[in-house]
Scaffold this motif. Sequence first.
Motif, PDB file in Angstrom:
ATOM      1  N   SER A  27      26.497  37.424  36.352  1.00  0.00           N
ATOM      2  CA  SER A  27      27.834  37.416  35.757  1.00  0.00           C
ATOM      3  C   SER A  27      28.622  36.139  36.065  1.00  0.00           C
ATOM      4  O   SER A  27      29.595  35.831  35.383  1.00  0.00           O
ATOM      5  CB  SER A  27      28.627  38.637  36.218  1.00  0.00           C
ATOM      6  OG  SER A  27      28.761  38.629  37.619  1.00  0.00           O
ATOM      7  N   PHE A  28      28.198  35.390  37.093  1.00  0.00           N
ATOM      8  CA  PHE A  28      28.917  34.176  37.464  1.00  0.00           C
ATOM      9  C   PHE A  28      28.140  32.893  37.176  1.00  0.00           C
ATOM     10  O   PHE A  28      28.565  31.820  37.570  1.00  0.00           O
ATOM     11  CB  PHE A  28      29.265  34.204  38.956  1.00  0.00           C
ATOM     12  CG  PHE A  28      30.351  35.165  39.292  1.00  0.00           C
ATOM     13  CD1 PHE A  28      31.677  34.834  39.076  1.00  0.00           C
ATOM     14  CD2 PHE A  28      30.051  36.409  39.817  1.00  0.00           C
ATOM     15  CE1 PHE A  28      32.689  35.735  39.395  1.00  0.00           C
ATOM     16  CE2 PHE A  28      31.053  37.309  40.120  1.00  0.00           C
ATOM     17  CZ  PHE A  28      32.383  36.974  39.910  1.00  0.00           C
ATOM     18  N   VAL A  29      27.016  32.990  36.491  1.00  0.00           N
ATOM     19  CA  VAL A  29      26.151  31.835  36.262  1.00  0.00           C
ATOM     20  C   VAL A  29      26.891  30.661  35.631  1.00  0.00           C
ATOM     21  O   VAL A  29      26.725  29.527  36.027  1.00  0.00           O
ATOM     22  CB  VAL A  29      24.907  32.231  35.431  1.00  0.00           C
ATOM     23  CG1 VAL A  29      24.217  31.015  34.850  1.00  0.00           C
ATOM     24  CG2 VAL A  29      23.934  32.998  36.293  1.00  0.00           C
ATOM     25  N   GLY A  30      27.735  30.908  34.658  1.00  0.00           N
ATOM     26  CA  GLY A  30      28.439  29.819  33.988  1.00  0.00           C
ATOM     27  C   GLY A  30      29.618  29.271  34.759  1.00  0.00           C
ATOM     28  O   GLY A  30      30.119  28.195  34.460  1.00  0.00           O
ATOM     29  N   LYS A  31      30.073  29.984  35.782  1.00  0.00           N
ATOM     30  CA  LYS A  31      31.289  29.599  36.505  1.00  0.00           C
ATOM     31  C   LYS A  31      31.015  28.774  37.756  1.00  0.00           C
ATOM     32  O   LYS A  31      31.920  28.136  38.272  1.00  0.00           O
ATOM     33  CB  LYS A  31      32.080  30.850  36.887  1.00  0.00           C
ATOM     34  CG  LYS A  31      32.546  31.654  35.687  1.00  0.00           C
ATOM     35  CD  LYS A  31      33.232  32.922  36.114  1.00  0.00           C
ATOM     36  CE  LYS A  31      33.587  33.745  34.881  1.00  0.00           C
ATOM     37  NZ  LYS A  31      34.130  35.039  35.231  1.00  0.00           N
ATOM     38  N   VAL A  32      29.792  28.814  38.254  1.00  0.00           N
ATOM     39  CA  VAL A  32      29.459  28.141  39.503  1.00  0.00           C
ATOM     40  C   VAL A  32      28.234  27.265  39.286  1.00  0.00           C
ATOM     41  O   VAL A  32      27.269  27.684  38.657  1.00  0.00           O
ATOM     42  CB  VAL A  32      29.158  29.176  40.623  1.00  0.00           C
ATOM     43  CG1 VAL A  32      28.718  28.497  41.896  1.00  0.00           C
ATOM     44  CG2 VAL A  32      30.366  30.055  40.873  1.00  0.00           C
ATOM     45  N   ASP A  33      28.296  26.047  39.823  1.00  0.00           N
ATOM     46  CA  ASP A  33      27.143  25.145  39.765  1.00  0.00           C
ATOM     47  C   ASP A  33      26.364  25.306  41.065  1.00  0.00           C
ATOM     48  O   ASP A  33      26.758  24.760  42.102  1.00  0.00           O
ATOM     49  CB  ASP A  33      27.614  23.700  39.590  1.00  0.00           C
ATOM     50  CG  ASP A  33      26.471  22.706  39.549  1.00  0.00           C
ATOM     51  OD1 ASP A  33      25.298  23.139  39.586  1.00  0.00           O
ATOM     52  OD2 ASP A  33      26.748  21.495  39.486  1.00  0.00           O
ATOM     53  N   PRO A  34      25.260  26.071  41.037  1.00  0.00           N
ATOM     54  CA  PRO A  34      24.530  26.330  42.290  1.00  0.00           C
ATOM     55  C   PRO A  34      23.978  25.051  42.917  1.00  0.00           C
ATOM     56  O   PRO A  34      23.911  24.939  44.142  1.00  0.00           O
ATOM     57  CB  PRO A  34      23.416  27.286  41.885  1.00  0.00           C
ATOM     58  CG  PRO A  34      23.311  27.188  40.405  1.00  0.00           C
ATOM     59  CD  PRO A  34      24.642  26.729  39.910  1.00  0.00           C
ATOM     60  N   GLY A  35      23.594  24.082  42.104  1.00  0.00           N
ATOM     61  CA  GLY A  35      23.073  22.826  42.654  1.00  0.00           C
ATOM     62  C   GLY A  35      24.117  22.105  43.480  1.00  0.00           C
ATOM     63  O   GLY A  35      23.844  21.636  44.590  1.00  0.00           O
ATOM     64  N   GLN A  36      25.313  22.018  42.934  1.00  0.00           N
ATOM     65  CA  GLN A  36      26.415  21.347  43.638  1.00  0.00           C
ATOM     66  C   GLN A  36      26.811  22.139  44.886  1.00  0.00           C
ATOM     67  O   GLN A  36      27.059  21.567  45.942  1.00  0.00           O
ATOM     68  CB  GLN A  36      27.629  21.184  42.706  1.00  0.00           C
ATOM     69  CG  GLN A  36      28.809  20.480  43.340  1.00  0.00           C
ATOM     70  CD  GLN A  36      28.504  19.048  43.758  1.00  0.00           C
ATOM     71  OE1 GLN A  36      27.673  18.373  43.163  1.00  0.00           O
ATOM     72  NE2 GLN A  36      29.158  18.593  44.805  1.00  0.00           N
ATOM     73  N   THR A  37      26.855  23.449  44.755  1.00  0.00           N
ATOM     74  CA  THR A  37      27.237  24.287  45.886  1.00  0.00           C
ATOM     75  C   THR A  37      26.194  24.188  47.000  1.00  0.00           C
ATOM     76  O   THR A  37      26.554  24.095  48.178  1.00  0.00           O
ATOM     77  CB  THR A  37      27.409  25.750  45.438  1.00  0.00           C
ATOM     78  OG1 THR A  37      28.274  25.776  44.308  1.00  0.00           O
ATOM     79  CG2 THR A  37      28.003  26.595  46.521  1.00  0.00           C
ATOM     80  N   CYS A  38      24.918  24.171  46.653  1.00  0.00           N
ATOM     81  CA  CYS A  38      23.856  24.014  47.658  1.00  0.00           C
ATOM     82  C   CYS A  38      23.938  22.636  48.315  1.00  0.00           C
ATOM     83  O   CYS A  38      23.728  22.505  49.518  1.00  0.00           O
ATOM     84  CB  CYS A  38      22.477  24.208  47.033  1.00  0.00           C
ATOM     85  SG  CYS A  38      22.054  25.942  46.773  1.00  0.00           S
ATOM     86  N   LYS A  39      24.251  21.640  47.513  1.00  0.00           N
ATOM     87  CA  LYS A  39      24.397  20.285  48.059  1.00  0.00           C
ATOM     88  C   LYS A  39      25.531  20.245  49.081  1.00  0.00           C
ATOM     89  O   LYS A  39      25.398  19.642  50.145  1.00  0.00           O
ATOM     90  CB  LYS A  39      24.663  19.285  46.933  1.00  0.00           C
ATOM     91  CG  LYS A  39      24.798  17.864  47.409  1.00  0.00           C
ATOM     92  CD  LYS A  39      25.081  16.905  46.256  1.00  0.00           C
ATOM     93  CE  LYS A  39      25.275  15.497  46.809  1.00  0.00           C
ATOM     94  NZ  LYS A  39      25.786  14.582  45.820  1.00  0.00           N
ATOM     95  N   GLN A  40      26.643  20.910  48.765  1.00  0.00           N
ATOM     96  CA  GLN A  40      27.770  20.952  49.694  1.00  0.00           C
ATOM     97  C   GLN A  40      27.396  21.690  50.982  1.00  0.00           C
ATOM     98  O   GLN A  40      27.770  21.273  52.079  1.00  0.00           O
ATOM     99  CB  GLN A  40      28.980  21.615  49.037  1.00  0.00           C
ATOM    100  CG  GLN A  40      29.612  20.765  47.959  1.00  0.00           C
ATOM    101  CD  GLN A  40      30.659  21.517  47.154  1.00  0.00           C
ATOM    102  OE1 GLN A  40      30.727  22.749  47.188  1.00  0.00           O
ATOM    103  NE2 GLN A  40      31.477  20.775  46.421  1.00  0.00           N
ATOM    104  N   LEU A  41      26.651  22.775  50.842  1.00  0.00           N
ATOM    105  CA  LEU A  41      26.193  23.519  52.015  1.00  0.00           C
ATOM    106  C   LEU A  41      25.263  22.652  52.863  1.00  0.00           C
ATOM    107  O   LEU A  41      25.383  22.604  54.088  1.00  0.00           O
ATOM    108  CB  LEU A  41      25.493  24.815  51.599  1.00  0.00           C
ATOM    109  CG  LEU A  41      24.967  25.692  52.730  1.00  0.00           C
ATOM    110  CD1 LEU A  41      26.080  26.086  53.693  1.00  0.00           C
ATOM    111  CD2 LEU A  41      24.297  26.930  52.152  1.00  0.00           C
TER     112      LEU A  41
END
Length: 116
Positions: A27-41
């Motif tokens: 449900s949140f796939v379009g709202k969050v960029d997992p690549g960018q979020t993983c990079k930040q982590l």
Amino acid sequence: IQELLRVMRTIDDRIVHELNTTIPTASFVGKVDPGQTCKQLYESLMDAHTNRERIIKNCIAQTSSVVKTLREEREKAQDDVALLKQLRKEQTKLKLMQSELNVEEVVNDRSWKVLS
């Protein structure tokens, strides 16, 4: 220092939770960029590991210097019981800081395995 390290290791302690909240559900796939979020982590982990290692090594260097000075003083005043107690206390502190480097290695390895 150990309390400070405990607080600083929060990101490692919560790595699974961080990953679970980083990877979006359908449900949140379009709202969050997992690549960018993983990079930040990843960058947060790198910063945390670097900072903790720097703090531990700095403490080891300072304590080693104190131990060296106390040993030199002890050579001159071998009957000084208070000096011997202080030397033992600082040696124990040095051993604890050195063991923290081993703990840090285990914590870091675990976090990188989970992140991978």
